[in-house]
Design an enzyme around this catalytic site. Structure first.
Site, PDB file in Angstrom:
ATOM      1  N   GLU A 363     -39.665   4.806   9.633  1.00  6.76           N
ATOM      2  CA  GLU A 363     -40.016   4.308  10.972  1.00  6.76           C
ATOM      3  C   GLU A 363     -40.498   5.436  11.896  1.00  6.76           C
ATOM      4  O   GLU A 363     -40.217   5.445  13.099  1.00  6.76           O
ATOM      5  CB  GLU A 363     -38.883   3.463  11.561  1.00  6.76           C
ATOM      6  CG  GLU A 363     -38.617   2.277  10.646  1.00  6.76           C
ATOM      7  CD  GLU A 363     -37.947   1.094  11.274  1.00  6.76           C
ATOM      8  OE1 GLU A 363     -38.000   0.946  12.497  1.00  6.76           O
ATOM      9  OE2 GLU A 363     -37.366   0.299  10.506  1.00  6.76           O
TER      10      GLU A 363
HETATM   11  N1  CAA Z   1     -47.213   0.467  21.749  1.00  9.54           N
HETATM   12  C1  CAA Z   1     -48.451  -0.084  21.925  1.00  9.54           C
HETATM   13  N2  CAA Z   1     -49.584   0.554  21.585  1.00  9.54           N
HETATM   14  C2  CAA Z   1     -49.461   1.795  21.071  1.00  9.54           C
HETATM   15  C3  CAA Z   1     -48.216   2.424  20.871  1.00  9.54           C
HETATM   16  C4  CAA Z   1     -47.058   1.699  21.239  1.00  9.54           C
HETATM   17  N3  CAA Z   1     -45.839   2.208  21.078  1.00  9.54           N
HETATM   18  N4  CAA Z   1     -48.424   3.645  20.334  1.00  9.54           N
HETATM   19  C5  CAA Z   1     -49.766   3.791  20.198  1.00  9.54           C
HETATM   20  N5  CAA Z   1     -50.381   2.676  20.646  1.00  9.54           N
HETATM   21  C6  CAA Z   1     -51.815   2.398  20.713  1.00  9.54           C
HETATM   22  C7  CAA Z   1     -52.543   3.415  21.592  1.00  9.54           C
HETATM   23  O1  CAA Z   1     -52.491   3.035  22.949  1.00  9.54           O
HETATM   24  C8  CAA Z   1     -53.947   3.359  21.034  1.00  9.54           C
HETATM   25  O2  CAA Z   1     -54.596   2.207  21.517  1.00  9.54           O
HETATM   26  P1  CAA Z   1     -55.968   2.335  22.394  1.00  9.54           P
HETATM   27  O3  CAA Z   1     -56.960   3.037  21.535  1.00  9.54           O
HETATM   28  O4  CAA Z   1     -56.326   0.918  22.688  1.00  9.54           O
HETATM   29  O5  CAA Z   1     -55.606   3.119  23.600  1.00  9.54           O
HETATM   30  C9  CAA Z   1     -53.703   3.095  19.546  1.00  9.54           C
HETATM   31  O6  CAA Z   1     -52.401   2.550  19.432  1.00  9.54           O
HETATM   32  C10 CAA Z   1     -53.823   4.329  18.691  1.00  9.54           C
HETATM   33  O7  CAA Z   1     -52.895   5.261  19.197  1.00  9.54           O
HETATM   34  P2  CAA Z   1     -53.143   6.827  19.104  1.00  9.54           P
HETATM   35  O8  CAA Z   1     -54.512   7.157  19.614  1.00  9.54           O
HETATM   36  O9  CAA Z   1     -51.983   7.490  19.740  1.00  9.54           O
HETATM   37  O10 CAA Z   1     -53.168   7.010  17.517  1.00  9.54           O
HETATM   38  P3  CAA Z   1     -52.825   8.285  16.654  1.00  9.54           P
HETATM   39  O11 CAA Z   1     -53.386   8.043  15.313  1.00  9.54           O
HETATM   40  O12 CAA Z   1     -53.183   9.551  17.350  1.00  9.54           O
HETATM   41  O13 CAA Z   1     -51.201   8.296  16.580  1.00  9.54           O
HETATM   42  C11 CAA Z   1     -49.075   7.475  15.851  1.00  9.54           C
HETATM   43  C12 CAA Z   1     -50.486   7.156  16.339  1.00  9.54           C
HETATM   44  C13 CAA Z   1     -48.119   7.382  17.032  1.00  9.54           C
HETATM   45  C14 CAA Z   1     -48.933   8.849  15.221  1.00  9.54           C
HETATM   46  C15 CAA Z   1     -48.813   6.357  14.825  1.00  9.54           C
HETATM   47  O14 CAA Z   1     -49.741   6.445  13.767  1.00  9.54           O
HETATM   48  C16 CAA Z   1     -47.422   6.352  14.267  1.00  9.54           C
HETATM   49  O15 CAA Z   1     -46.474   5.894  14.927  1.00  9.54           O
HETATM   50  N6  CAA Z   1     -47.254   6.818  12.997  1.00  9.54           N
HETATM   51  C17 CAA Z   1     -46.009   6.677  12.290  1.00  9.54           C
HETATM   52  C18 CAA Z   1     -46.011   5.409  11.483  1.00  9.54           C
HETATM   53  C19 CAA Z   1     -44.623   4.929  11.185  1.00  9.54           C
HETATM   54  O16 CAA Z   1     -43.729   4.956  12.018  1.00  9.54           O
HETATM   55  N7  CAA Z   1     -44.459   4.412   9.984  1.00  9.54           N
HETATM   56  C20 CAA Z   1     -43.208   3.834   9.604  1.00  9.54           C
HETATM   57  C21 CAA Z   1     -43.424   2.887   8.477  1.00  9.54           C
HETATM   58  S1  CAA Z   1     -42.501   1.410   8.613  1.00  9.54           S
HETATM   59  C22 CAA Z   1     -40.984   1.741   7.965  1.00  9.54           C
HETATM   60  O17 CAA Z   1     -40.596   2.842   7.700  1.00  9.54           O
HETATM   61  C23 CAA Z   1     -40.160   0.520   7.860  1.00  9.54           C
HETATM   62  C24 CAA Z   1     -39.128   0.500   6.825  1.00  9.54           C
HETATM   63  O18 CAA Z   1     -39.357  -0.005   5.761  1.00  9.54           O
HETATM   64  C25 CAA Z   1     -37.756   0.955   7.141  1.00  9.54           C
END
Ligand code: CAA
Length: 380
Positions: A363
């Site tokens: 996550e």
């Molecule tokens: N809520 C709403 N929108 C969001 C958001 C949030 N919390 N975080 C980002 N966004 C939106 C941004 O506003 C942006 O939208 P716009 O272009 O319209 O403004 C879009 O998403 C892209 O965001 P970024 O430009 O920040 O994208 P990025 O690529 O630079 O970074 C990141 C994004 C935060 C690193 C994201 O990729 C991330 O969270 N990565 C980790 C993924 C993860 O947590 N994976 C877990 C797998 S699930 C799991 O583990 C479950 C299980 O089985 C236990």
């Protein structure tokens, strides 16, 4: 400011504590050893309302607040983090997302059964080449008018084989990058939906983790969650709440290891006295307890933010970042306090140490939480 829990929150916490002791503790070592899914225990947790804690009763849930949910996660995780991750994924990543963004028809068809524990769900975002970099989705959902055709592979999916309903993130318009991503509901048994082999894991070995393979899976349009192109935001929003659940899991693992270490230090003797009388051990306990309490405040604050509709993206990330580090440090120290006994299975702390590690990875890794937190700070 009032730090006291309500009567109802104390009751649900006690119910989870009792359940963990009577139903999860027996067999936890064997399930870990055999990588055995806690099927009976999950059924009972469904009956207790633990699988749809925050879902409204209208859709089969318990209608409780996020604070109650983290208290339950903490108590279950003190003893069996394999079982608690099943609870976390079903509650935070599946039921919450469906209730918040699903259509009435989707809620009636899927949410009621998921929240009541009749079936469980899985959340499918990660791919072989899209883990932390979640916008790089390679799974495709091609729009064919009244349905989508889904192709691709998902990795490390919790509840991979035991789920019946899967929320799948896939790319529909690659030229639009993350704005072209969709979230779809898939069902086990849809033609072309294949479940890959079970992962052999270091920790949380009772939860089943699989890859999933989609070969031309036909998914009706009515299974789209939210607007066309909302899938990435859906995943991010859902994960923000999920991180509070994993923070609570980490907190529970830390409490579990600390309590075992404290009890052990009061009975194990060395150099003519119980080892807790040696400052080397007593100071470890003081550090562990202080850090766990600090983590607990962050976890409860994030849950409270969610309950009062404040922004919880950052407080959830901070809670997960800190609580997972505390879980890792505490479990390592708990093994150390147990000495040689800490290294063998019957004392439980080696399992808690192995289980703690994943809380720094899934996550969103600790590094991803730091990206989320620092970007927010720097944009102020
Ligand atoms: N809520 C709403 N929108 C969001 C958001 C949030 N919390 N975080 C980002 N966004 C939106 C941004 O506003 C942006 O939208 P716009 O272009 O319209 O403004 C879009 O998403 C892209 O965001 P970024 O430009 O920040 O994208 P990025 O690529 O630079 O970074 C990141 C994004 C935060 C690193 C994201 O990729 C991330 O969270 N990565 C980790 C993924 C993860 O947590 N994976 C877990 C797998 S699930 C799991 O583990 C479950 C299980 O089985 C236990």
């Amino acid at each position: 400011m009032d730090f006291r829990l309500s009567e109802e929150q104390l009751m649900i916490q006690q119910a989870a504590r009792d359940f963990a002791k009577t139903e999860l503790l027996p067999g936890v070592i064997e399930r870990d050893e055999k990588q055995e899914f806690p099927k009976e225990q999950v059924k009972k947790m469904g009956e207790l309302g633990f699988l749809g804690m925050m879902t409204s009763p209208e859709y089969g849930g318990s209608g409780m607040d996020t604070i109650s949910y983290v208290l339950v996660m903490k108590e279950l995780s003190k003893i069996d983090a394999s079982s608690s991750v099943i609870v976390s994924v079903n509650n935070s990543l599946v039921c919450w997302g469906l209730e918040k963004y699903g259509t009435e028809q989707q809620k009636k068809k899927y949410l009621t059964r998921l929240a009541s524990g009749d079936i469980i769900g899985a959340f499918c975002l990660s791919e072989p080449e899209a883990g932390s970099d979640a916008t790089s989705q390679k799974t495709t959902a091609i729009d064919k008018g009244d349905h989508y055709i889904v192709n691709g592979t998902k990795n490390w999916i919790t509840n991979g084989n035991s789920a019946d309903v899967y929320l799948v993130i896939a790319q529909t318009y690659p030229e639009k990058k993350h704005k072209g991503i969709n979230a779809l509901i898939l069902e086990k048994g849809m033609p072309g939906f294949e479940i890959g082999p079970k992962e052999q894991k270091l920790g949380i070995r009772g939860s089943d983790t699989h890859s999933l393979i989609f070969n031309d899976v036909k998914v009706p349009k009515e299974n789209l969650i939210g607007e066309d192109g909302f899938g990435f935001k859906f995943a991010m929003k859902t994960l923000s709440g999920g991180r509070i659940g994993i923070a609570a899991q980490a907190l529970g693992i830390a409490w579990g290891a600390y309590e075992l270490a404290k009890e052990y230090s009061k009975v194990r003797k060395a150099f003519g006295t119980e080892i807790c009388n040696h400052q080397a051990i007593a100071f470890k306990l003081a550090d562990m307890h202080t850090q766990i309490k600090a983590a607990e405040h962050l976890v409860l604050k994030a849950a409270w933010d969610k309950d009062i509709d404040e922004d919880y993206d950052i407080s959830g990330s901070m809670a997960k970042l800190y609580a997972s580090e505390v879980a890792m440090n505490t479990t390592i120290e708990a093994v150390q306090i147990h000495g040689g006994n800490g290294y063998v299975k019957e004392y439980h702390v080696e399992r808690l140490m192995r289980d703690a590690k994943i809380t720094q990875i899934y996550e969103g890794t600790s590094e991803i939480q730091k990206i989320v937190i620092s970007r927010s700070l720097l944009s102020e």
